[in-house]
Scaffold this motif. Structure first.
Motif, short mmCIF file in Angstrom:
data_model
loop_
_atom_site.label_atom_id
_atom_site.label_comp_id
_atom_site.label_asym_id
_atom_site.label_seq_id
_atom_site.Cartn_x
_atom_site.Cartn_y
_atom_site.Cartn_z
N SER A 699 -2.26 -3.39 -0.23
CA SER A 699 -1.58 -4.69 0.43
C SER A 699 -1.97 -4.65 1.83
CB SER A 699 0.06 -4.38 0.56
OG SER A 699 0.60 -5.63 0.95
N VAL A 729 3.58 -0.80 -0.73
CA VAL A 729 4.20 -1.77 -1.60
C VAL A 729 4.25 -1.17 -2.97
CG1 VAL A 729 3.82 -4.07 -2.65
CG2 VAL A 729 3.21 -3.51 -0.24
N GLY A 735 -0.55 0.56 1.90
CA GLY A 735 -0.23 -0.53 2.86
C GLY A 735 -1.34 -0.39 4.18
#
Length: 787
Positions: A699, A729, A735
């Motif tokens: 992400s 995430v 992330g």
């Protein structure tokens, strides 16, 4: 506090001679000034509402139209009412109440006003049509087609003069609903590199069945919603993605923003808090007056400003049970939080060493000055009182699961002093933590210092931030600061805009004295902060302890890594004739493949604020073209020219996907809304169920620097923020947030979970650095260009 007696407006004593009434003139004066300030604010809000309501027209424009129309009709000897009063006179005896000349004047004014309203209506609708065209995005960087130039001139012509923050809201187009056929085509294209032939053929069959059978029925309802509402996505996105979540919002939803990387304006915690709090309140004042300039692409194309509305005086309130029942959504949580926003709040809430203090922001009918706010912070820091039972770790309720917090709030905070204190917290302008730890970038220990700094902003001790507030200002013991923001009410660029203004005001415009204090003088009669009172029973303390255990397990599992990449920046990337964002995204794909040996479903956040109430869309940046380039980079036998060609193809594809996401032609928000409709109708879709359960193992998000004019990074490269980041995430994913600063610096924020044997944030950071260097090496720049 000792100064609390000044808040008493009057005292009376019963004596044998009667009642002795003693008025406190200072308190009455403050009441008068407070009321005056409140009425001024109401008038400003009303005036701004009128100005926004008639934009791109203006009251002065009305005067011009009326005077011009009346002058024209008088010169041309034309009836200014166009015969309307004559017809009206046959039915209503107007002449009894007003002279003929008066009738002509009033009628002319009414007709001219109608003409003015008609002009505004036409201008708004023409502007909305113009803003629905997005061909300007197809221009290459640095060049502009003739059609785009003509279009920009027309947009400026119909945009009016001196727009305020919300001036363009009614002129922005609505987010279009893509066709089911197009969404299916783009979805299948996005998952092709992630599936083998058998998996892909199976998914293709599900997609075609959905497109032929259930899809059109769901699409009909979605189209109906798009005609009826301002944005067919936003309300459902806010409710189902954020407010219905029952897990902790700390780490999972909230995000953070960092201070300057290399500049430390003052070592005094109270002084840094004084300047930053004052800067935040100045921003709120400008926001209330709608004096913040709307964000404009190419300095002409307006972006939606609706997310700014709930920046201050806002808190997320946990819900126990939703008011309405929806049988078909039984598998989805029927418990839902709500966003509580009040129009006005005159205080902030400050947390220090387990105590809560209510600090008023206004005195003598004006906003407190930085040195006066510093004075209040000094009083709090000097307060040696101990926390009440259960008070110190109370905020852990906001860090743990939502259901225990909702039940505890319902059971223990509905009346008495607990309700009053909780109201003071939730209705505060924002929350401030005077942290008792020291955080900052240390040149001698850059990796560990930045990692600790990020983790502190993301979760702290899990009980020293009120995670439900719209944002928390955290000021550390050594004067470093940062933000923690709740995600429901707005996306990161909105908070980023606020934070840029604060950082620009703090060290330069507001400044500090030589000994580190805020500029100005201490106020001799300033009433002190008010210590909140709590009565927290042992049963509630047990819930707090349980929530803290959940939160600490989550926080301890976060593996954060922040590193400044200063080998090169967007200046050199642009010399490669490619988009910096596309370059970085492709580097992330190469780094991820080297890290895990496979590709994954990748999320890159894109904004849809070209449309009314737009928030975000997903760019699925793992494409067939990108995978082809990565395979070429992993093959030592492939020629450099071929790799460059594949890189060019991949970046072009990525830029096209980004443009499509920004212009309402994305995949994921459409599929999400189709899924919500299917649940309301009580029908199951194997295709939608499978699509929405696919995990985002990578992400990513770019933090844009939106107000470049505030920071002269050429003259003062030290005035640079490190950006911000968010938690992982997926349990076994990464992330990644990055911010492009100036021409020569990119800061990366990486998060993952220690509990996953597949991930390591520091290892991934090394892969990112090497991937950036390897891709740039394809262009054969000399060593002076690549440091």
């Amino acid at each position: 506090m000792a100064e609390a007696h000044q808040a008493v407006a009057f005292q009376f004593t019963v004596t044998p001679d009667g009642i002795d009434l003693q008025l406190c003139h200072e308190a009455l004066r403050q009441i008068y000034l407070s009321g005056l300030h409140s009425w001024k604010k109401r008038f400003t809000r009303f005036k701004n509402g009128v100005m926004t309501g008639v934009y791109p027209g203006s009251p002065s424009g009305l005067l011009v139209v009326v005077v011009g129309y009346m002058s024209y009709t008088k010169y041309s000897k034309i009836d200014p009412t166009l015969g309307l009063l004559t017809k009206l006179g046959t039915h209503v005896p107007v002449s009894r109440y007003i002279t003929t000349d008066g009738q002509r004047a009033v009628g002319g004014i009414l007709v001219a006003t109608g003409l003015w309203v008609t002009i505004i209506f036409i201008m708004r609708n023409v502007l909305k049509r113009l803003l629905s065209w997005h061909g300007w995005m197809n221009n290459r960087h640095g060049s502009m087609s003739l059609s785009t130039k003509i279009w920009l001139v027309l947009v400026k012509l119909f945009s009016g003069r001196k727009p305020m923050l919300y001036s363009f809201q009614t002129s922005l187009p609505h987010l279009p609903v893509p066709s089911v056929k197009d969404t299916m085509k783009r979805y299948l294209e996005s998952v092709r590199p992630l599936m083998d032939d058998e998996q892909y053929n199976r998914m293709e069959g599900l997609a075609k069945d959905f497109e032929k059978n259930l899809g059109p029925k769901l699409q009909w309802y979605l189209k109906l919603k798009s005609w009826w509402t301002s944005n067919y996505v936003t309300d459902w996105w806010e409710e189902y993605v954020y407010l219905r979540g029952r897990g902790p919002i700390m780490v999972n939803s909230n995000y953070y923003a960092m201070d300057f990387l290399y500049v430390f304006p003052t070592h005094l915690q109270a002084a840094r808090a004084g300047n930053s709090i004052h800067a935040l309140m100045l921003y709120r004042r400008n926001l209330d007056r709608a004096q913040i300039k709307p964000l404009m692409a190419l300095n002409t194309i307006p972006m939606c400003s609706s997310q700014y509305e709930r920046m201050f005086n806002t808190s997320r309130v946990p819900g126990v049970e939703e008011g309405r029942t929806t049988p078909h959504l039984s598998h989805m949580s029927r418990q839902v939080d709500v966003i509580q926003h009040v129009n006005e709040s005159k205080h902030i809430m400050v947390y220090h060493r387990g105590r809560y203090f209510k600090v008023w922001m206004f005195y003598d009918g004006r906003l407190m000055l930085p040195r006066e706010i510093e004075q209040q912070m000094e009083r709090i820091l000097a307060d040696k009182s101990e926390p009440l039972p259960g008070e110190e770790k109370l905020a852990a309720l906001t860090a743990g699961d939502r259901v225990p917090w909702a039940k505890a709030r319902e059971m223990f905070f509905r009346k008495g002093k607990n309700k009053q204190s909780l109201d003071a917290v939730e209705k505060a302008a924002f929350f401030v933590t005077l942290d008792d730890t020291e955080q900052r970038y240390e040149p001698d220990n850059p990796v560990q210092s930045l990692d600790n700094y990020a983790k502190s902003l993301l979760h702290g001790k899990c009980y020293d931030r009120w995670f439900d507030k719209s944002f928390n200002l955290i000021v550390f013991k050594n004067g470093t600061m940062g933000l923690n923001a709740e995600h429901t009410w707005a996306d990161a660029p909105i908070v980023g805009h606020l934070w840029e203004q604060v950082l620009a005001l703090d060290p330069v415009k507001l400044g500090y004295t030589e000994d580190g204090h805020c500029k100005g003088k201490v106020h001799p009669n300033l009433p002190g902060p008010l210590r909140l009172q709590w009565d927290i029973p042992e049963e509630c303390q047990s819930v707090i302890t349980s929530s803290l255990e959940v939160a600490k397990a989550l926080a301890d599992d976060v593996d954060s890594h922040i590193f400044p990449f200063n080998n090169f920046g967007k200046g050199l990337i642009k010399k490669c004739k490619t988009s910096p964002d596309a370059f970085i995204q492709i580097a992330l794909q190469l780094a991820h493949f080297r890290d895990k040996g496979r590709f994954c479903l990748t999320y890159e956040a894109s904004m849809t604020r070209l449309f009314r109430e737009g928030r975000t869309e997903t760019v699925r940046s793992c494409t067939v073209e990108t995978c082809d380039f990565v395979h070429a980079m992993m093959d030592g036998k492939r020629r450099r020219e071929e790799k460059l060609r594949l890189l060019h193809v991949a970046t072009e594809k990525h830029q096209m996907l980004y443009r499509m996401a920004m212009t309402g032609k994305g995949i994921d928000r459409h599929l999400f809304c189709l899924y919500v409709v299917s649940k309301y109708l009580g029908v199951d879709s194997p295709f939608l169920k499978e699509v929405l359960s696919e995990p985002w193992k990578l992400s990513t998000s770019q933090t844009p620097l939106q107000q470049v004019e505030l920071f002269d990074l050429r003259k003062h490269p030290e005035y640079v923020t490190s950006g911000g980041g968010f938690g992982p995430v997926a349990d076994d994913g990464y992330g990644v947030s990055y911010i492009i600063l100036g021409e020569d610096l990119i800061n990366f924020h990486i998060s993952s979970k220690h509990s996953s044997h597949e991930t390591d944030s520091h290892r991934f950071g090394s892969h990112i650095r090497q991937a950036m260097l390897d891709i740039m090496d394809l262009f054969h720049f000399n060593e002076n260009a690549i440091k």
